[in-house]
Design an enzyme around this catalytic site. Structure first.
Site, PDB file in Angstrom:
ATOM      1  N   GLN A  76       0.832  -1.221   0.000  1.00  0.00           N
ATOM      2  CA  GLN A  76       0.000   0.000   0.000  1.00  0.00           C
ATOM      3  C   GLN A  76       0.866   1.271   0.000  1.00  0.00           C
ATOM      4  O   GLN A  76       0.406   2.342   0.423  1.00  0.00           O
ATOM      5  CB  GLN A  76      -0.944   0.004   1.196  1.00  0.00           C
ATOM      6  CG  GLN A  76      -2.162  -0.885   1.013  1.00  0.00           C
ATOM      7  CD  GLN A  76      -3.023  -0.479  -0.178  1.00  0.00           C
ATOM      8  OE1 GLN A  76      -3.073   0.680  -0.571  1.00  0.00           O
ATOM      9  NE2 GLN A  76      -3.696  -1.446  -0.771  1.00  0.00           N
ATOM     10  N   SER A  77       2.094   1.178  -0.493  1.00  0.00           N
ATOM     11  CA  SER A  77       3.001   2.321  -0.474  1.00  0.00           C
ATOM     12  C   SER A  77       2.474   3.500  -1.297  1.00  0.00           C
ATOM     13  O   SER A  77       2.195   3.363  -2.496  1.00  0.00           O
ATOM     14  CB  SER A  77       4.361   1.883  -1.032  1.00  0.00           C
ATOM     15  OG  SER A  77       5.148   2.996  -1.370  1.00  0.00           O
ATOM     16  N   ASN A  78       2.403   4.660  -0.642  1.00  0.00           N
ATOM     17  CA  ASN A  78       2.084   5.899  -1.364  1.00  0.00           C
ATOM     18  C   ASN A  78       3.234   6.280  -2.284  1.00  0.00           C
ATOM     19  O   ASN A  78       3.023   6.803  -3.376  1.00  0.00           O
ATOM     20  CB  ASN A  78       1.862   7.048  -0.379  1.00  0.00           C
ATOM     21  CG  ASN A  78       0.729   6.769   0.585  1.00  0.00           C
ATOM     22  OD1 ASN A  78      -0.368   6.446   0.151  1.00  0.00           O
ATOM     23  ND2 ASN A  78       0.988   6.891   1.873  1.00  0.00           N
ATOM     24  N   CYS A  80       5.314   4.320  -3.850  1.00  0.00           N
ATOM     25  CA  CYS A  80       5.318   3.521  -5.081  1.00  0.00           C
ATOM     26  C   CYS A  80       4.242   3.999  -6.057  1.00  0.00           C
ATOM     27  O   CYS A  80       4.502   4.121  -7.256  1.00  0.00           O
ATOM     28  CB  CYS A  80       5.133   2.039  -4.752  1.00  0.00           C
ATOM     29  SG  CYS A  80       6.619   1.320  -3.984  1.00  0.00           S
TER      30      CYS A  80
END
Ligand SMILES: *Cc1c(COP(=O)(O)O)cnc(C)c1O
Length: 326
Positions: A76-78, A80
């Site tokens: 859920q990386s912002n 990325c």
């Protein structure tokens, strides 16, 4: 941009972000005057702080002749998702090494990664996948540029040196003073950049609220990045001040929102119509509320919450975050 940064290579991926007061919440809390900076409204995707770092990182990628960008993060990386969006905008290939379960649901930022056309590999240990991905890319004749977790290195943090100077110019234009900035902090580049802005002369205090690390570890990370940032720049900066990092609002750990975080998200939503995220800004805002309650700042002082984005994650948590979960 500020003249001290004119000489640094930077791509323009966003405009200046707005600032505004939070009048209903300030009245409710009856403490300092609260303001917010809206990096959740930066141009790409659903906004967020990583675009500022990418303006400097992707300028370096282009200067090196890269045609492919590789980065890593949680599923859920912002960071990325914003990297994938920036690559789409610039016509670069994007490879994401994501930490998660192989059957992770395609929602929130992970869904956005698909929309932006990134190539993705999910595993328990993304860093371990990096050498073989780079071998494959080189063997295919590609020229990859690797961005570390969160875009936090001596180049990426320049985005928040520039951002700190941008914020000061906004308050200067209003002829108002600012006393403190509260910001979520994790891989440290955001806070380190703001610490460099302090070294460049901005007068406000910066309080970093940890999303995961202990205060001691985060302080060490931010200090190390700030020093590396100074060394990599040929600018007339003073000595960076010691970073202020608090870990009282981490709750059960990275990505886990406790009751206090859920209350903070609900309070800002219900008083100002503004959304926070459960991983970073919800915890940082819980920290700001607690510090105001503790009387850290007087009436008449001005305190700004730096909204760093992340709102896509709200939709990956769904109704579990509501104060009375459905
Ligand atoms: C990455 C991120 C942060 C923390 O920034 P760092 O530079 O990694 O410390 C804060 N808020 C959001 C929404 C983020 O995505």
């Amino acid at each position: 941009m500020h003249p001290i940064l004119d000489a640094l290579p930077m791509l323009s991926l966003m405009e200046q972000t707005p600032i505004h007061p939070l009048p209903r919440l300030s009245q409710l809390l009856d403490g300092p005057e609260l303001w917010i900076k809206r990096d959740d409204r930066s141009r790409l995707a659903l906004g967020g702080n990583k675009t500022r770092k990418l303006q400097f990182l992707l300028a370096e990628a282009q200067a090196q002749g890269a045609d492919t960008v590789v980065t890593l993060g949680a599923v859920q990386s912002n960071h990325c998702a914003q990297t994938a969006a920036a690559c789409a905008m610039l016509g670069l290939d994007c490879h994401l090494l994501l930490r998660g379960q192989p059957d992770a649901p395609i929602e929130g930022n992970f869904l956005l990664d698909h929309w932006f056309g990134a190539a993705m590999q999910i595993s328990a240990d993304p860093k371990a996948q990096l050498p073989s991905l780079l071998d494959d890319l080189h063997a295919a004749g590609r020229r990859p540029y690797v961005i570390p977790y969160g875009g936090s290195n001596a180049v990426g943090l320049r985005g928040f040196l520039a951002a700190g100077l941008e914020l000061q110019s906004q308050f200067d234009a209003l002829d108002l003073s600012l006393d403190a900035v509260v910001v979520a902090s994790s891989s440290g580049g955001t806070q380190a950049g703001l610490v460099l802005a302090q070294a460049a002369g901005v007068p406000w205090e910066v309080v970093g609220i940890s999303a995961d690390e202990t205060a001691q570890d985060l302080t060490r990370i931010v200090r190390g990045l700030a020093n590396a940032g100074v060394d990599a720049l040929d600018l007339p900066l003073g000595t960076p001040p010691e970073p202020v990092c608090l870990d009282d609002y981490v709750g059960p750990g990275y990505g886990h929102a406790d009751e206090r975080t859920r209350r903070a998200i609900a309070l800002l939503a219900r008083h100002e119509g503004i959304l926070l995220d459960p991983v970073y800004t919800g915890k940082a805002f819980a920290g700001l509320l607690d510090l105001v309650e503790q009387g850290r700042w007087r009436q008449g002082q001005r305190v700004l919450f730096w909204h760093t984005g992340g709102v896509a994650a709200l939709f990956a948590y769904g109704s579990a975050l509501l104060l009375e979960p459905a």
